[in-house]
Design an enzyme around this catalytic site. Sequence first.
Site, PDB file in Angstrom:
ATOM      1  N   ASN A 107       0.855  -1.179   0.000  1.00 10.69           N
ATOM      2  CA  ASN A 107       0.000   0.000   0.000  1.00 10.69           C
ATOM      3  C   ASN A 107       0.898   1.239   0.000  1.00 10.69           C
ATOM      4  OD1 ASN A 107       0.797   0.548   2.719  1.00 10.69           O
ATOM      5  ND2 ASN A 107      -0.863  -0.746   3.499  1.00 10.69           N
ATOM      6  N   LEU A 108       0.293   2.396  -0.031  1.00 14.01           N
ATOM      7  CA  LEU A 108       1.073   3.617  -0.193  1.00 14.01           C
ATOM      8  C   LEU A 108       2.024   3.853   0.973  1.00 14.01           C
ATOM      9  CD1 LEU A 108       1.399   5.871  -2.265  1.00 14.01           C
ATOM     10  CD2 LEU A 108      -0.322   7.191  -1.024  1.00 14.01           C
ATOM     11  N   ASN A 109       1.579   3.561   2.185  1.00 17.39           N
ATOM     12  CA  ASN A 109       2.436   3.747   3.349  1.00 17.39           C
ATOM     13  C   ASN A 109       3.617   2.786   3.322  1.00 17.39           C
ATOM     14  OD1 ASN A 109       2.999   4.903   6.041  1.00 17.39           O
ATOM     15  ND2 ASN A 109       2.499   2.853   6.776  1.00 17.39           N
ATOM     16  N   GLU A 110       3.355   1.524   2.969  1.00 17.56           N
ATOM     17  CA  GLU A 110       4.433   0.540   2.868  1.00 17.56           C
ATOM     18  C   GLU A 110       5.418   0.922   1.765  1.00 17.56           C
ATOM     19  OE1 GLU A 110       1.736  -3.301   4.366  1.00 17.56           O
ATOM     20  OE2 GLU A 110       1.877  -2.759   2.236  1.00 17.56           O
ATOM     21  N   ASP A 154      -6.243  -7.718   1.568  1.00 19.97           N
ATOM     22  CA  ASP A 154      -6.414  -9.161   1.385  1.00 19.97           C
ATOM     23  C   ASP A 154      -7.258  -9.436   0.140  1.00 19.97           C
ATOM     24  OD1 ASP A 154      -5.036  -9.497   3.740  1.00 19.97           O
ATOM     25  OD2 ASP A 154      -6.805  -9.941   4.947  1.00 19.97           O
TER      26      ASP A 154
END
Length: 482
Positions: free
Chosen positions: A196-199, A264
């Site tokens: 995701n964007l944060n990761e 998921d």
Amino acid sequence: MNLSALQNLHSANVLVVGDVMLDRYWHGDTGRISPEAPVPVVKVSSLEDKAGGAANVAKNIAHLDGKVGLLGLIGKDDNGEKLVNILQAESIDSQLVTVDSLPTIAKMRVISRHQQVVRLDLEEPFEKEHSRLLTKQLEAVIDNYDFILFSDYNKGALADIQAMIKIAKEAGKTVLVDPKMSDLSFYKGADFITPNLNEFKLAGGNATTEEALTDSARKLILESGVKAMLLTRSEQGMSLITETEKYDFPAQVLEVSDVTGAGDTVIATLTTMLGAGMSAKDAVEMANLAAGIVVGKLGAATVSPEELSAKLGQYLRATGEHYQTPFEDVLQHIEFAKQNGEKIVFTNGCFDILHAGHVRYLAQAKAMGDRLVVGLNNDDSIARLKGEDRPINPLNERAMVLSALASVDWVIPFGKVEENDTPANLIASISPDILVKGGDYKVEEIAGADHVLSHGGQVEVLSFLDGCSTSNVIKKARLTKS
């Protein structure tokens, strides 16, 4: 992209490996503050256990009709047993490895008025020695699957993932990873990675501009040794990025209820669609549609082929195609819907020539619950009931027309000779919440009514639209022809 690939979902053969957990929910109302501390008092009215983490990924694949296996670590405890039982009910071939010295990971949530009051986590990290147990298990079963999906929640089950990916690639499998580690080289060799964007930012990605995002994503792909990145970007949708190509997909939801488990659903849908034969671009497009559906639901929800079909039809602005659930899958889909708390309505008939009376009747039946199942007399049954010149339209064509109606979720045939042309046995298999019959029947005259009532359901009789009948339509057509 078209709907035909949805008919190939059974071709998807996926093994999910990762951090499994039990998600437990206590639901109740809040009416006062505790005298012991300034916290709300929740009067618990129900308890719900669900498959979480990598187990939820596997559940998403199962609900999309993919063949799915699951490897993970659990403790020798009640929570582990509960998780195993849940997976069995979800038609997931789970081969969970028990670690006696550590507990099954469990996340326990108290929910009141659709708000999470508190979450309690029961967990101890698994070590690399435990992860190697999964590596051995992977080696033993890998030939049974075409796609290997690693679901990393950084709980230790994938501490040996480098060895696992190597085994998968040497066996010629397609590897997908939902990552948690900030060093993406931890997943070297993967075909797809879905941060995701944060990761993405934690891994060193730059999202200040679209150009910076693309350049930094390609740099991460090159440095980490993966082939492609599917970057999920919340309200900005998704981007599929490779060393040479980039495709952007806008978000497909107007109102977000809950983003729990959306990641998921994305990787589960992506993998299932690849397994059904879709191109990577089309599979991501379908995963984007699935994400738009699931974030509109509460909790860690799943998406069904029927929902994807309806969403895709809207997205493509009605191509005339639609997805018809294979007859052999209907009972399993109904069971999944029941597990989600949906109210099942059942009705039945010949529906040889669909007319306005049928359409109104089916819409009224659907309005009584969440899902409508139509039991459809097979061709031999109609011939016995209506005469040798019937049906006018064969079973598959009648089923196709019915399943195209917005009010109808599933169509399933019945009418074996030994069943006396009644749906009683089918109704007993389904155990609907509501049984609907059209006409002027008394409840005790309706096939299957006794079963439904004995299980706490209800039976409703609806009147037909005056002047509408298949026999009249056929008679008028024959008069016109003559």
